[in-house]
Enzyme design. Structure first.
Site, PDB file in Angstrom:
ATOM      1  N   CYS A   1      34.524  34.468  20.128  1.00 45.08           N
ATOM      2  CA  CYS A   1      35.548  33.427  20.038  1.00 45.08           C
ATOM      3  C   CYS A   1      34.978  32.080  20.515  1.00 45.08           C
ATOM      4  O   CYS A   1      34.171  31.485  19.815  1.00 45.08           O
ATOM      5  CB  CYS A   1      36.796  33.839  20.803  1.00 45.08           C
ATOM      6  SG  CYS A   1      38.258  32.867  20.338  1.00 45.08           S
TER       7      CYS A   1
ATOM      8  N   HIS B   1      38.227  39.401  19.450  1.00 43.94           N
ATOM      9  CA  HIS B   1      38.367  39.968  20.786  1.00 43.94           C
ATOM     10  C   HIS B   1      38.624  41.471  20.656  1.00 43.94           C
ATOM     11  O   HIS B   1      39.190  41.936  19.672  1.00 43.94           O
ATOM     12  CB  HIS B   1      39.561  39.337  21.516  1.00 43.94           C
ATOM     13  CG  HIS B   1      39.374  37.901  21.855  1.00 43.94           C
ATOM     14  ND1 HIS B   1      38.487  37.469  22.811  1.00 43.94           N
ATOM     15  CD2 HIS B   1      39.972  36.776  21.358  1.00 43.94           C
ATOM     16  CE1 HIS B   1      38.552  36.155  22.902  1.00 43.94           C
ATOM     17  NE2 HIS B   1      39.446  35.708  22.024  1.00 43.94           N
TER      18      HIS B   1
END
Length: 483
Positions: free
Chosen positions: A329, A427
């Site tokens: 991310c 994630h």
């Protein structure tokens, strides 16, 4: 319909864990229960079934209740992006960023979202199990409170007060907290729970007797200190590890000032073949097989932090000697050439040079992308599941060599041509056993053991429910839950 609330004398007293335990225990009684946290301040979040964002702890509590996470379980989520400001997420959607003073005035609006969510859950479930935030006795935060007694008073629910004896001063914590509450708030505290006790309970009994006599409130039970309990932390980084094999993969992660979703690393922390080290400011960067750049709530500021603490030089040297680098991310965004924040979503508007390791750049846009996704890693075609939470839109030629092929037809992330660098927006990718094993092999570990992280979490939730049954007054709990 019954609502029961757990409040704590301090942060990290055990509120999240107790609510998780009670959710599973109530389901064992054959009663449907739903977790609820009015207001949460945390950088660990999860994507819900209805496409919003809530605190990670509520997602674990939902698992304990055999439910899919939903935005009503945590209607107000605050994600700090500076020491004095935070992004405000209402019903799963980011609505604004404001400083602490402005949010204090905004709480009346936030309370309406809290009460609306609670009303919907109360209509759908016979028991709502509520987690407070921090302590109800923070005098400076009492006015307009929506997270603790302000909520309890608004919905007229009973409260259990939990304290951590391992910190010391447990009787002062409990009595002092009670003394700082108003008479009506004191009346709704139905009992105390002491958490993380080690030793002979007989030595504690005189104190328990005094506490009950002093306050007129029962001690509902004393929960033992459990050394090998591993549930996702709401905010603080848990650095405990399981016993390791003789041959391990060395993994290091920088502790960024605004690190987010560090729960990504829990499966690695628990893996018997991984030595995971979090490296804080001023600490030497140790040799490693794999460096992972984590998510960040303020990517440009955390890039500056990396440079100031020698990580850019260390990563360059690490790659020169054949090491691997993984970005997740915000960490993926750092691997590129530029990060642009023209709207000032994460700080002062502007652009920052990335690490320049992959040929792409990222622009932060107003609306977040929130998705639960499944797909396959380009590595070994391994199955992977995860979730996306990001405002960044990344473009550039490096994306043509994707890291993940998603089931919805999209491509995610990028890999370097030489195979040393891997970046993804996903994630939770280490929670998929096949993906975790493929990434560990890519990083240099041979003969990887598969670890079922979801199975480990489910085992610990069951153990928590067992502790409730063994150590707490279940008769009183049934009465408070309306069972």
């Amino acid at each position: 319909m019954t609502t029961l609330m757990v409040q704590g004398t301090t942060s990290d007293a055990g509120k999240s864990t107790l609510v998780t335990a009670l959710c599973r225990w109530v389901t064992r009684q054959g009663v449907n229960v739903v977790p609820f946290k009015p207001q949460n301040m945390a950088l660990n979040s999860a994507v819900t079934a209805d496409g919003g964002e809530i605190g990670r702890a509520q997602a674990v509590q939902a698992q304990a209740a055999y439910l899919e996470p939903h935005t009503d379980m945590n209607p107000v989520l605050l994600k700090p992006n500076s020491d004095t400001g935070a992004q405000v997420i209402i019903h799963g959607r980011a609505v604004t960023t404001m400083n602490a003073v402005a949010y204090h005035d905004y709480k009346a609006i936030a309370m309406q979202a809290v009460l609306a969510s609670h009303a919907r859950l109360s209509a759908a479930y016979p028991v709502v199990m509520v987690e407070g935030a921090g302590s109800p006795a923070e005098i400076n935060l009492r006015a307009g409170d929506i997270a603790n007694m302000g909520f309890a008073e608004a919905v007229d629910c009973p409260v259990l007060l939990i304290a951590d004896i391992n910190r010391g001063g447990v009787f002062a914590h409990l009595v002092g907290t009670l003394e700082l509450l108003s008479p009506s708030e004191q009346a709704r505290v139905k009992g105390f729970i002491i958490n993380r006790f080690r030793g002979d309970i007989a030595l504690l009994q005189p104190g328990l007797d005094w506490l009950e006599q002093r306050t007129g409130k029962p001690v509902i039970g004393v929960l033992p200190y459990v050394l090998d309990l591993h549930l996702e932390a709401e905010d603080g980084i848990d650095q405990r590890q399981t016993d390791k094999a003789d041959q391990v993969l060395k993994v290091v992660v920088p502790v960024l000032p605004r690190i987010s979703n560090h729960t990504d690393f829990d499966p690695l922390r628990l893996h018997p073949q991984v030595d995971l080290q979090f490296v804080g400011p001023g600490q030497a960067i140790p040799p490693a097989d794999l460096i992972i750049l984590p998510g960040s709530k303020s990517v440009r500021d955390d890039l500056a932090y990396l440079r100031a603490n020698g990580w850019e030089i260390a990563i360059s040297r690490h790659l020169r000697y054949g090491g691997k680098v993984l970005g997740i991310c915000g960490g993926l965004q750092m691997l590129g050439e530029q990060v642009h924040d023209p709207l000032g979503l994460e700080g002062v508007p502007g652009s920052s040079a990335g690490l320049g390791l992959l040929a792409f750049e990222t622009r932060l846009e107003e609306h977040k992308q929130l998705r639960n996704v499944r797909g396959r890693l380009a590595l070994e075609n391994a199955e992977v599941g995860g979730y996306e939470i990001h405002a960044g839109v990344t473009t550039g030629p490096a994306l043509e060599n994707a890291a993940v092929l998603l089931d919805d037809g999209r491509c995610d992330g990028a890999q370097s041509v030489d195979g040393q660098i891997f970046g993804t927006y996903l994630h939770g990718l280490f929670e998929s056993p096949a993906a975790c094993s493929a990434l560990l092999r890519w990083a240099g570990l041979q003969a990887v053991q598969d670890v079922d992280y979801h199975g480990l979490r489910e085992r610990d939730i069951e153990r928590l429910a067992d502790l409730v049954e063994t150590h707490l007054d279940t008769g009183l709990l049934r009465e408070l839950c309306g069972i």
